[in-house]
Design a protein around this motif. Structure first.
Motif, PDB file in Angstrom:
ATOM      1  N   LEU A   1       0.889  -1.020   0.131  1.00  0.00           N
ATOM      2  CA  LEU A   1       0.247  -0.001   0.026  1.00  0.00           C
ATOM      3  C   LEU A   1       0.756   1.320   0.139  1.00  0.00           C
ATOM      4  CD1 LEU A   1      -2.570  -0.788   2.927  1.00  0.00           C
ATOM      5  CD2 LEU A   1      -3.083  -0.627   0.315  1.00  0.00           C
ATOM      6  N   PRO A   2       0.291   2.224  -0.520  1.00  0.00           N
ATOM      7  CA  PRO A   2       0.907   3.786  -0.451  1.00  0.00           C
ATOM      8  C   PRO A   2       1.113   3.774   1.167  1.00  0.00           C
ATOM      9  CG  PRO A   2      -0.596   3.940  -1.576  1.00  0.00           C
ATOM     10  CD  PRO A   2      -0.741   2.459  -1.291  1.00  0.00           C
ATOM     11  N   PHE A   3       2.377   4.286   1.601  1.00  0.00           N
ATOM     12  CA  PHE A   3       2.657   4.651   2.875  1.00  0.00           C
ATOM     13  C   PHE A   3       1.825   5.380   3.633  1.00  0.00           C
ATOM     14  CE2 PHE A   3       5.343   6.388   6.514  1.00  0.00           C
ATOM     15  CZ  PHE A   3       5.702   5.380   7.050  1.00  0.00           C
ATOM     16  N   ALA A   4       1.336   6.318   3.029  1.00  0.00           N
ATOM     17  CA  ALA A   4       0.095   7.034   3.966  1.00  0.00           C
ATOM     18  C   ALA A   4      -0.944   6.301   4.238  1.00  0.00           C
ATOM     19  CB  ALA A   4      -0.227   8.543   3.206  1.00  0.00           C
ATOM     20  N   ASP A   5      -1.324   5.400   3.212  1.00  0.00           N
ATOM     21  CA  ASP A   5      -2.579   4.599   3.195  1.00  0.00           C
ATOM     22  C   ASP A   5      -2.362   3.618   4.465  1.00  0.00           C
ATOM     23  OD1 ASP A   5      -3.784   6.056   1.488  1.00  0.00           O
ATOM     24  OD2 ASP A   5      -3.508   4.398  -0.128  1.00  0.00           O
ATOM     25  N   ALA A   6      -1.212   3.154   4.555  1.00  0.00           N
ATOM     26  CA  ALA A   6      -0.831   1.900   5.436  1.00  0.00           C
ATOM     27  C   ALA A   6      -0.877   2.550   6.874  1.00  0.00           C
ATOM     28  CB  ALA A   6       0.714   1.345   5.422  1.00  0.00           C
ATOM     29  N   LEU A   7      -0.223   3.954   7.113  1.00  0.00           N
ATOM     30  CA  LEU A   7      -0.482   4.581   8.421  1.00  0.00           C
ATOM     31  C   LEU A   7      -2.111   4.781   8.677  1.00  0.00           C
ATOM     32  CD1 LEU A   7       2.465   7.283   8.319  1.00  0.00           C
ATOM     33  CD2 LEU A   7       2.230   4.968   9.409  1.00  0.00           C
ATOM     34  N   LYS A   8      -2.849   5.100   7.770  1.00  0.00           N
ATOM     35  CA  LYS A   8      -4.203   5.187   8.068  1.00  0.00           C
ATOM     36  C   LYS A   8      -4.784   3.851   8.637  1.00  0.00           C
ATOM     37  CE  LYS A   8      -4.945   9.084   4.846  1.00  0.00           C
ATOM     38  NZ  LYS A   8      -5.809   9.390   3.669  1.00  0.00           N
ATOM     39  N   ARG A   9      -4.406   2.699   8.147  1.00  0.00           N
ATOM     40  CA  ARG A   9      -4.647   1.579   8.639  1.00  0.00           C
ATOM     41  C   ARG A   9      -4.373   1.297  10.104  1.00  0.00           C
ATOM     42  NH1 ARG A   9      -5.716   2.366   3.781  1.00  0.00           N
ATOM     43  NH2 ARG A   9      -7.019   0.917   2.381  1.00  0.00           N
ATOM     44  N   VAL A  10      -3.105   1.656  10.220  1.00  0.00           N
ATOM     45  CA  VAL A  10      -2.622   1.333  11.570  1.00  0.00           C
ATOM     46  C   VAL A  10      -3.449   2.366  12.557  1.00  0.00           C
ATOM     47  CG1 VAL A  10      -0.662   2.101  12.968  1.00  0.00           C
ATOM     48  CG2 VAL A  10      -0.383   0.604  10.888  1.00  0.00           C
ATOM     49  N   GLU A  11      -3.684   3.673  12.116  1.00  0.00           N
ATOM     50  CA  GLU A  11      -4.450   4.574  12.984  1.00  0.00           C
ATOM     51  C   GLU A  11      -5.968   3.847  13.062  1.00  0.00           C
ATOM     52  OE1 GLU A  11      -4.421   8.220  10.711  1.00  0.00           O
ATOM     53  OE2 GLU A  11      -2.425   8.725  11.879  1.00  0.00           O
ATOM     54  N   SER A  12      -6.409   3.307  12.222  1.00  0.00           N
ATOM     55  CA  SER A  12      -7.578   2.614  12.632  1.00  0.00           C
ATOM     56  C   SER A  12      -7.516   1.342  13.485  1.00  0.00           C
ATOM     57  CB  SER A  12      -8.091   2.056  11.341  1.00  0.00           C
ATOM     58  OG  SER A  12      -8.396   3.025  10.367  1.00  0.00           O
ATOM     59  N   CYS A  13      -6.586   0.772  13.290  1.00  0.00           N
ATOM     60  CA  CYS A  13      -6.193  -0.575  14.388  1.00  0.00           C
ATOM     61  C   CYS A  13      -6.202   0.110  15.774  1.00  0.00           C
ATOM     62  CB  CYS A  13      -5.257  -1.188  14.126  1.00  0.00           C
ATOM     63  SG  CYS A  13      -5.130  -2.709  12.857  1.00  0.00           S
ATOM     64  N   LEU A  14      -5.509   1.467  15.910  1.00  0.00           N
ATOM     65  CA  LEU A  14      -5.657   1.867  17.393  1.00  0.00           C
ATOM     66  C   LEU A  14      -6.897   2.557  17.871  1.00  0.00           C
ATOM     67  CD1 LEU A  14      -1.959   3.596  16.834  1.00  0.00           C
ATOM     68  CD2 LEU A  14      -2.519   1.862  18.505  1.00  0.00           C
ATOM     69  N   GLU A  15      -7.445   2.946  16.847  1.00  0.00           N
ATOM     70  CA  GLU A  15      -9.067   3.328  17.097  1.00  0.00           C
ATOM     71  C   GLU A  15      -9.714   2.373  17.571  1.00  0.00           C
ATOM     72  OE1 GLU A  15     -10.273   5.589  13.835  1.00  0.00           O
ATOM     73  OE2 GLU A  15      -8.827   7.086  14.145  1.00  0.00           O
ATOM     74  N   THR A  16      -9.723   1.004  17.018  1.00  0.00           N
ATOM     75  CA  THR A  16     -10.515   0.059  17.427  1.00  0.00           C
ATOM     76  C   THR A  16     -10.018  -0.856  18.715  1.00  0.00           C
ATOM     77  OG1 THR A  16      -9.474  -1.577  15.860  1.00  0.00           O
ATOM     78  CG2 THR A  16     -11.617  -0.206  15.349  1.00  0.00           C
ATOM     79  N   GLY A  17      -8.827  -0.292  19.195  1.00  0.00           N
ATOM     80  CA  GLY A  17      -8.258  -0.973  20.511  1.00  0.00           C
ATOM     81  C   GLY A  17      -7.191  -2.019  19.819  1.00  0.00           C
ATOM     82  N   GLU A  18      -6.907  -2.405  18.640  1.00  0.00           N
ATOM     83  CA  GLU A  18      -6.105  -3.446  18.102  1.00  0.00           C
ATOM     84  C   GLU A  18      -4.760  -3.148  18.300  1.00  0.00           C
ATOM     85  OE1 GLU A  18      -7.116  -6.546  17.889  1.00  0.00           O
ATOM     86  OE2 GLU A  18      -9.456  -6.161  17.776  1.00  0.00           O
ATOM     87  N   CYS A  19      -4.157  -2.836  19.353  1.00  0.00           N
ATOM     88  CA  CYS A  19      -2.765  -2.262  19.310  1.00  0.00           C
ATOM     89  C   CYS A  19      -1.577  -3.350  19.069  1.00  0.00           C
ATOM     90  CB  CYS A  19      -2.644  -1.818  21.001  1.00  0.00           C
ATOM     91  SG  CYS A  19      -3.460  -2.223  22.187  1.00  0.00           S
ATOM     92  N   LEU A  20      -1.782  -4.608  19.431  1.00  0.00           N
ATOM     93  CA  LEU A  20      -0.962  -5.447  18.864  1.00  0.00           C
ATOM     94  C   LEU A  20      -0.764  -5.610  17.469  1.00  0.00           C
ATOM     95  CD1 LEU A  20      -1.301  -8.214  21.618  1.00  0.00           C
ATOM     96  CD2 LEU A  20       0.470  -6.587  21.271  1.00  0.00           C
ATOM     97  N   LEU A  21      -1.985  -5.499  16.730  1.00  0.00           N
ATOM     98  CA  LEU A  21      -1.999  -5.547  15.295  1.00  0.00           C
ATOM     99  C   LEU A  21      -1.261  -4.532  14.835  1.00  0.00           C
ATOM    100  CD1 LEU A  21      -5.672  -6.883  14.387  1.00  0.00           C
ATOM    101  CD2 LEU A  21      -3.305  -7.976  14.024  1.00  0.00           C
ATOM    102  N   ALA A  22      -1.792  -3.185  15.287  1.00  0.00           N
ATOM    103  CA  ALA A  22      -0.770  -2.180  14.966  1.00  0.00           C
ATOM    104  C   ALA A  22       0.385  -2.152  15.197  1.00  0.00           C
ATOM    105  CB  ALA A  22      -1.660  -0.992  15.792  1.00  0.00           C
ATOM    106  N   ALA A  23       1.033  -2.649  16.247  1.00  0.00           N
ATOM    107  CA  ALA A  23       2.316  -2.785  16.450  1.00  0.00           C
ATOM    108  C   ALA A  23       2.992  -3.712  15.712  1.00  0.00           C
ATOM    109  CB  ALA A  23       2.689  -2.926  17.945  1.00  0.00           C
ATOM    110  N   ASN A  24       2.455  -4.737  15.178  1.00  0.00           N
ATOM    111  CA  ASN A  24       2.991  -5.468  14.174  1.00  0.00           C
ATOM    112  C   ASN A  24       3.095  -4.968  12.734  1.00  0.00           C
ATOM    113  OD1 ASN A  24       3.238  -7.803  15.962  1.00  0.00           O
ATOM    114  ND2 ASN A  24       1.399  -8.763  15.481  1.00  0.00           N
ATOM    115  N   ALA A  25       2.159  -4.062  12.425  1.00  0.00           N
ATOM    116  CA  ALA A  25       2.179  -3.436  11.088  1.00  0.00           C
ATOM    117  C   ALA A  25       3.222  -2.431  11.154  1.00  0.00           C
ATOM    118  CB  ALA A  25       0.794  -2.875  10.806  1.00  0.00           C
ATOM    119  N   CYS A  26       3.328  -1.521  12.393  1.00  0.00           N
ATOM    120  CA  CYS A  26       4.248  -0.704  12.392  1.00  0.00           C
ATOM    121  C   CYS A  26       5.823  -1.239  12.293  1.00  0.00           C
ATOM    122  CB  CYS A  26       4.315   0.134  13.503  1.00  0.00           C
ATOM    123  SG  CYS A  26       2.978   1.104  13.606  1.00  0.00           S
TER     124      CYS A  26
END
Length: 192
Positions: free
Chosen positions: A28-53
């Motif tokens: 994905l374009p980097f900016a889009d990937a960061l938006k997905r990470v932010e969505s993960c954090l908004e839904t409380g999925e911090c481990l998924l967000a950390a893995n993506a980061c």
């Protein structure tokens, strides 16, 4: 489709998107990937967000926003030491801003909560205070006031709380006026 089915579908889509980032960080374009990470954090999925980061860091390791999101994900997952190390390094490498200073302070607050070591409490308070003095941001000011009170500095805590409330005054007055306007409009009922 019921609300719970729709929510599960959205969450499944998010899982799939994050899994694709973990498998191929450049998919994905980097900016889009960061938006997905932010969505993960908004839904409380911090481990998924950390893995993506972690995966995204393979292609863009020094991106400040990526580091902020990664540290936030780790902090929310309870990995305060690792998050703190990342934020110390980031804070030393860029001009001070409320987001970076606030996240750094948050990691020290987490370390204090985990260890009970008052040195971490004082560091967190001082960094939040620095962020507030720099930006006048209410978020950092509220945290500085709260931690001042918790560190037994009632005068500073009271002074900070008053300063934040004063800075919110115009915004609160605007909000109250808007609410009153909406209430008056609703009380009149439909025109006709």
């Amino acid at each position: 489709m019921t609300t719970s089915v729709a929510a599960k579908s959205v969450r499944r889509d998010l899982y799939d998107q994050i899994a694709s980032i973990a498998q191929d960080p450049a998919a994905l374009p980097f900016a889009d990937a960061l938006k997905r990470v932010e969505s993960c954090l908004e839904t409380g999925e911090c481990l998924l967000a950390a893995n993506a980061c972690e995966s995204l860091a393979k292609i863009t390791p020094d991106n400040p926003r990526l580091i902020q999101l990664w540290a936030l994900a780790l902090a929310r997952a309870g990995a305060a030491n690792k998050a703190n190390g990342m934020m110390v390094k980031l804070a030393a490498s860029e001009p001070p801003n409320e987001e970076t200073l606030g996240l750094l302070a948050r990691t020290y607050k987490d370390l204090w909560l985990q260890t009970g070591d008052r040195e971490y409490l004082v560091l967190a308070r001082d960094i939040y205070l620095n962020a507030y003095q720099l930006t006048k941001g209410s978020w950092s000011g509220i945290n500085a006031a709260t931690l001042a009170l918790l560190s037994d500095d009632r005068d500073q805590g009271s002074q900070m709380a008053s300063s934040v409330l004063e800075s919110l005054g115009p915004m609160m007055a605007e909000f109250v006026a808007e609410m009153n306007s909406m209430s008056e409009d609703g009380a009149q009922g439909p025109a006709g």
